[in-house]
Structures are given as structure tokens and as C-alpha cells.
Scaffold this motif. Sequence first.
Motif, PDB file in Angstrom:
ATOM      1  N   LYS A 186     123.689  30.562  64.624  1.00  0.00           N
ATOM      2  CA  LYS A 186     124.850  30.651  65.509  1.00  0.00           C
ATOM      3  C   LYS A 186     125.695  29.375  65.457  1.00  0.00           C
ATOM      4  O   LYS A 186     126.908  29.433  65.246  1.00  0.00           O
ATOM      5  CB  LYS A 186     124.385  30.916  66.950  1.00  0.00           C
ATOM      6  N   SER A 187     125.026  28.245  65.649  1.00  0.00           N
ATOM      7  CA  SER A 187     125.781  26.980  65.613  1.00  0.00           C
ATOM      8  C   SER A 187     126.407  26.763  64.243  1.00  0.00           C
ATOM      9  O   SER A 187     127.531  26.276  64.136  1.00  0.00           O
ATOM     10  CB  SER A 187     124.870  25.808  65.960  1.00  0.00           C
ATOM     11  N   SER A 188     125.657  27.131  63.216  1.00  0.00           N
ATOM     12  CA  SER A 188     126.203  26.975  61.861  1.00  0.00           C
ATOM     13  C   SER A 188     127.497  27.769  61.716  1.00  0.00           C
ATOM     14  O   SER A 188     128.446  27.321  61.073  1.00  0.00           O
ATOM     15  CB  SER A 188     125.199  27.440  60.811  1.00  0.00           C
TER      16      SER A 188
ATOM     17  N   LEU B  65     132.676  27.650  72.035  1.00  0.00           N
ATOM     18  CA  LEU B  65     131.768  27.023  73.001  1.00  0.00           C
ATOM     19  C   LEU B  65     130.325  27.261  72.571  1.00  0.00           C
ATOM     20  O   LEU B  65     129.864  28.398  72.530  1.00  0.00           O
ATOM     21  CB  LEU B  65     131.991  27.621  74.397  1.00  0.00           C
ATOM     22  N   ASP B  66     129.620  26.171  72.243  1.00  0.00           N
ATOM     23  CA  ASP B  66     128.243  26.307  71.788  1.00  0.00           C
ATOM     24  C   ASP B  66     127.299  26.119  72.978  1.00  0.00           C
ATOM     25  O   ASP B  66     127.070  25.001  73.417  1.00  0.00           O
ATOM     26  CB  ASP B  66     127.950  25.287  70.687  1.00  0.00           C
ATOM     27  N   GLU B  67     126.785  27.210  73.493  1.00  0.00           N
ATOM     28  CA  GLU B  67     125.878  27.209  74.645  1.00  0.00           C
ATOM     29  C   GLU B  67     126.418  26.384  75.823  1.00  0.00           C
ATOM     30  O   GLU B  67     125.788  25.408  76.240  1.00  0.00           O
ATOM     31  CB  GLU B  67     124.482  26.720  74.218  1.00  0.00           C
ATOM     32  N   PRO B  68     127.553  26.810  76.374  1.00  0.00           N
ATOM     33  CA  PRO B  68     128.164  26.027  77.454  1.00  0.00           C
ATOM     34  C   PRO B  68     127.335  26.016  78.727  1.00  0.00           C
ATOM     35  O   PRO B  68     127.563  25.190  79.605  1.00  0.00           O
ATOM     36  CB  PRO B  68     129.506  26.745  77.694  1.00  0.00           C
TER      37      PRO B  68
ATOM     38  N   PHE C 179     129.980  21.227  72.017  1.00  0.00           N
ATOM     39  CA  PHE C 179     128.763  21.185  71.209  1.00  0.00           C
ATOM     40  C   PHE C 179     127.536  21.609  72.013  1.00  0.00           C
ATOM     41  O   PHE C 179     127.504  21.487  73.236  1.00  0.00           O
ATOM     42  CB  PHE C 179     128.554  19.778  70.662  1.00  0.00           C
ATOM     43  N   GLN C 180     126.539  22.066  71.265  1.00  0.00           N
ATOM     44  CA  GLN C 180     125.285  22.466  71.897  1.00  0.00           C
ATOM     45  C   GLN C 180     124.629  21.274  72.595  1.00  0.00           C
ATOM     46  O   GLN C 180     124.236  21.362  73.745  1.00  0.00           O
ATOM     47  CB  GLN C 180     124.357  23.037  70.828  1.00  0.00           C
ATOM     48  N   ASN C 181     124.525  20.157  71.838  1.00  0.00           N
ATOM     49  CA  ASN C 181     124.067  18.919  72.462  1.00  0.00           C
ATOM     50  C   ASN C 181     125.324  18.145  72.792  1.00  0.00           C
ATOM     51  O   ASN C 181     126.067  17.796  71.896  1.00  0.00           O
ATOM     52  CB  ASN C 181     123.216  18.115  71.490  1.00  0.00           C
TER      53      ASN C 181
HETATM   54 MG   LIG Z   1     122.644  26.329  68.008  1.00  0.00          MG
END
Ligand SMILES: [Mg+2]
Lengths: 263, 354
Positions: free
Chosen positions: A51-53, A184-187, A93-95
Motif C-alpha cells: 500500500k505505501s509503495s 494519506l498513509d494511515e492517517p 506519511f505512515q511514520n
Molecule cells: Mg504502509
Amino acid sequence: MAITGRRVGETLLKVENITMRFGGVKALTDISLEVKQHEILAIIGPNGAGKSSMLNVINGVYHPQEGKITYKGEVRSKMQAHQAAAQGIARTFQNIALFKGMSVLDNIMTGRNLKMKTNFLQQAFYWGAALREELEHRAKVEEIIDFLRIESIRKTPVGRLPYGLQKRVELGRALAAEPELLLLDEPMAGMNVEEKEDMCRFILDVNDEFGTTIVLIEHDMGVVMDISDRVVVLDYGRKIGDGTPSEVRGNEEVIKAYLGTSH
Amino acid sequence: MFYRECGQFKSGYAADQAIFPILQDKIAMGVLLAVAFIVVPLVATEYWLGSILIPFLILSLAAIGLNILTGYAGQLSLGSAAFMAVGAFAAYNFALRLPMLPLVVDFILAGVVAAAVGILFGLPSLRIKGFYLAVATLAAQFFITWGLTRFGWFSNNSASGVITAPRIMMFGYELTSASSRYLLTLSIVAVFALLAKNMVRSQIGRAWMAIRDMDIAAEVIGIKMLQTKLLAFAVSSFYCGVAGALWAFLYLGTVDAQAFDLNRSFEILFMIIIGGVGSILGSFLGAAFIVLLPIFLNVVAGLFGSSLHADTASHFEVMIFGALIIFFLIVEPHGLARLWQITKEKLRLWPFPH
Ligand SMILES: [Mg+2]
Ligand SMILES: Nc1ncnc2c1ncn2[C@@H]1O[C@H](COP(=O)(O)OP(=O)(O)OP(=O)(O)O)[C@@H](O)[C@H]1O
């Protein structure tokens, strides 16, 4: 439940047959998907599904080995992240990737950098156009600060803020660019229920008020079903589902790969 | 008088964006400038002006330069002194070969030359970071000082490589007295410090801090890595270059590559570590600290009835620097400037806890 079809427009982003490898690891295999104007698209899938990729490919952080990306009708090859930004793509970002040493205000101001036109010499004199620009953008940033209800922490260094607020500031920084497409990566990861509700509200408001197209990655199925118009499901780098939340919920393969294993 | 902002309401963003939003700070700055420009030249001795205040100011300028690169843009450099050397030799050559130029123009052109050299040596930063970049700037340090002594043209073929700086003319008068040199140094440093402060509180400063804090995020919001990093090298080297020219013309009176060796680079690095990484004020505090410490040690020794032997004194200095640098790196990476800020925050609330 969001109402699908009403405000959704033309295709904004089209991703075709993307394959992305890291050495021997295939993070994405032959993925195609479309994002329509003004929609909220959720990407779901188990950990390591790619997903993030996928987001990194869309905004030019990763360069896939195969495939084609068309944004606003224009095919793009090797695009750099800053070029994607210039085309109106913003992300979180996720992190959390905030600028730790800077205040909330400065973080969000930095999000407007592409809109600032004076050069460093003008800025060194902090006079005329440079001063005017700084004040204009400050006013815009204050609107975002009001919108996200973070007035009381505007001068606080972001490193001192609790996690939930940091996520909110990062959203603010992305919004500052007035993007057309927001990734939005895992907001909502790691948030408590109230914080999640707030974040959902902000996402829906952004989509509603500014017409921003949103692609978001989320693990909380309740949230996904509530706010998204469409859902794309990835598993081991492959796309195994694509449709409205209810369609996806009924998809056998998806149930087996994802919904079956509880998260 | 209380240090308090109660009752000072900001009526707009302009007021909130001012350099000194709090009235007491504005007054303090005004007083400081008045003392520096009017009182000091009247009361300070020749020795204090020429051997303490002038080098303090020039080193502050160099520290601002390094702070822009290392403190704000996050690119570690061990080559500050080399860029000072470039500035010193460039100013000398401009004065020698284009004698019609006013002195201040020579200084600025010297900064521009140093900026160009800085960009050249900043190119590796696009590929390498941290420790490896520091090593690359170390190479710049040795290469530049070697080049300046190796090729006679730079020093107009003087046999020793050490040249007397030209006479210092301003508006048709020659500046010979320590107080006139002090005033010229002070004016230049004050103006450039203000420009630096303005840059770091504008878009370019935020872009520098962004690539320092999180380079991927910076790129994703549209900051161009190449341009932003090289501009940091250019501006930083400009400041060091001007400082080098001032050092040669207004402090030493000679142009000598030996004055800009690796020790000088480390000295400037220590200044920003002790004074405050990422702070313009800290650059001054750090420079003051390093210039004043030896004098302070001598005074302390005097109190104990003996004057310290020169060797012992310099050993003490090195030990104290070492201890302080370790202290600041571990306990307070933002240095004296941060301690000052904490004191102010406490004062703002005093005498009420919290
Ligand atoms: Mg991810
Ligand atoms: N920069 C990288 N270098 C090497 N491998 C990578 C890189 N980025 C991602 N991968 C690999 O690609 C695969 C997909 O990772 P990705 O981060 O896209 O998954 P994800 O769906 O976001 O997972 P999560 O839910 O844990 O965030 C993983 O196997 C990961 O190890």
C-alpha cells in the motif's frame, strides 16, 4: 455512508500495469487503478501488501520498473517527488515525517513553499514583496490552523506534541499546498476513538469544502466503510479487489485474504 | 522592570512576525546597539578593541556562516576556514588589481567568490551525508589552503606567501585607529547578521530546516534538494568569505593562508556547538565564549595571586572546551542560546510557577 456518484468526476489519475521491485522483493505486481476527481478512495490490505509503495509510486518517491502513470491526462515517466508536488499532489506519511525542530506554524508554512515566489535575496531584506508574501501566506496558514483547531499550539515545536496532534499537523502541512490530490498513509493509525472521529471529520470536510481528491490507506475497516467512495484491496503486491465498500465486503477473495484475518 | 508580555496584544500577523515581538526585547536590542556603536568606542582601550572585540565580531560572522550551513541546513562542514581564506585572498586581489573599487565592494565580491567556491565543494552533498560529507569538506580545507599557497598568483608572487593587507581607505580617509576599524567591522557584521536572521525566518530558512529535519518530506512538499542545499553552501561560504576578508584586512593586517587552517575551522564549529546550533544569537554567544574564555581564565588565575603560565592556561582552555562541547552535545544541543531562551521563558512567568 458516503454518497457515491454524485460529486465524483472524470479520471484524475490512472495507474496502469505498475510493477515495482526491490531487489528480489516484488512490492507491486502489475497493478492498475484509477482515481476519479473528488472521490475518496481507500487502499486496504494486510501488512506488507504494498500500500505505501503504491503511494510512493504515485508521488514520485519510488520509480517503478514497469507501468505507466497518467495524471490529469498527461503521461509521466520518471517524475521526481518535487515535480509531483508542483502538479498538485500532496501527502502524509505512515511514520510521521514532520520537521521536528520547527514549530507547528513553520511546518505548515513550509507546506506553502511552492506558492512563494520571492527569492532569497528579497527575503534577506524582509521588505516589500517578501514581507507582503510572508504575511499573506501566514494568513492562509492561520485558516488551516483554525480549520484543524490547533490554534493553541501554533508556536510549539512539533517534537513536543503528542502523536495524534502530530498527525493533525502533518495533515495541515499537506493541506497548505492546496493540493488537488491528497495521499494519506494511515492517517488514523495509533489514534484513540475520539481522535479518529476528528480525523474522519477533517478528511470529509476537506473533500467536501475544497473538492480535494483523496487516496487513503487505512486498516480500520469501520472507518473505511464509512468514509470511502471506493475501495482497492491489495494483497502480496497484487490487486485483488476494487469497488464500492459493499462490493468489496462481499468479495470472496478479499474476505479470505484480508477480512478473514482480523486486524 | 518586569520581562512580561501581558498587555502587549498583537494586532496582526505583521506584529507577530516581527524579529522582536516583545517590547522589552526591542528596547534591549536598541540599548545593546547604542552601547556597541557609541559607548564602546569611547571607553574601550586599544587592546580591547583591536585584540578582542574585532576578532570576536569577525568570528561571529564566520559562525553565522557555518550555522546557516550546519545549524539550519544540516550539512556538517569542517571547511569554514578555507572559505575564509578564499575571501581573504579574493579581497586582496580585488584591492590589488581593481584599486578603484571601494573597500566594502571588495569585501562583498570576496564573499561572492567564496560562495562560488562553496557551491563547487557543496556538490558532493547531493550524494553524501553526515560523516562522509564532513570528510569531503575536510578535503576542501586542505586543498584550498594548499592551492592558495602553491600558486603564486593568488599572493601576487610574494616570497613568503604572507602579504601585508592594503591600506584601508573609506570615503577618502585611511582607517588606522582601532576604534575606526572596530566601527567598520561592527557595521558590516550587524548588517549581515540582520540579513541572516531575515533569511532564516523566511521561506529559504524554512526550506533549509526542512531538508535538515526530514529530507524526504521536504522533497514531497516541493523543495528542490539540489538548489536548496547548494544555496546553503553558497550563502554560508559568502559569510565565511566576508569574515575572512575582514580578518585579513581589519584584524591581522596581513593575508596569510596559515591564519585559516583546520584549527580555525574547528574553532568555528565549537562556537556554534557551544553557542547554539541553528541560532543566529548563538553564533555571537559562542564566539564571545571562545574569545573571552582565555581572558577569563587569566583573570581567575590572577585572583589566586599567580598569573597562569601560558602553557598551563592553554591546556586548561582545551580541557574546558572539551568538557563543554561534550556537555552541550549531550545535554543541550541548542547551546547557550537555548539556555538564554529558557531563562527568558522562566522570567516571563516569574514569580508565578508555571
Ligand atoms: Mg504502509
Ligand atoms: N524502500 C524499500 N526497500 C526495500 N523494500 C521495500 C521498500 N519499501 C517497501 N519495501 C517492501 O515492499 C513490500 C511492501 O511494503 P509496503 O510498505 O508498501 O507495505 P504496506 O502495505 O504499506 O504495509 P504496512 O501495512 O505494514 O504499512 C514489503 O515487503 C517491503 O519490505
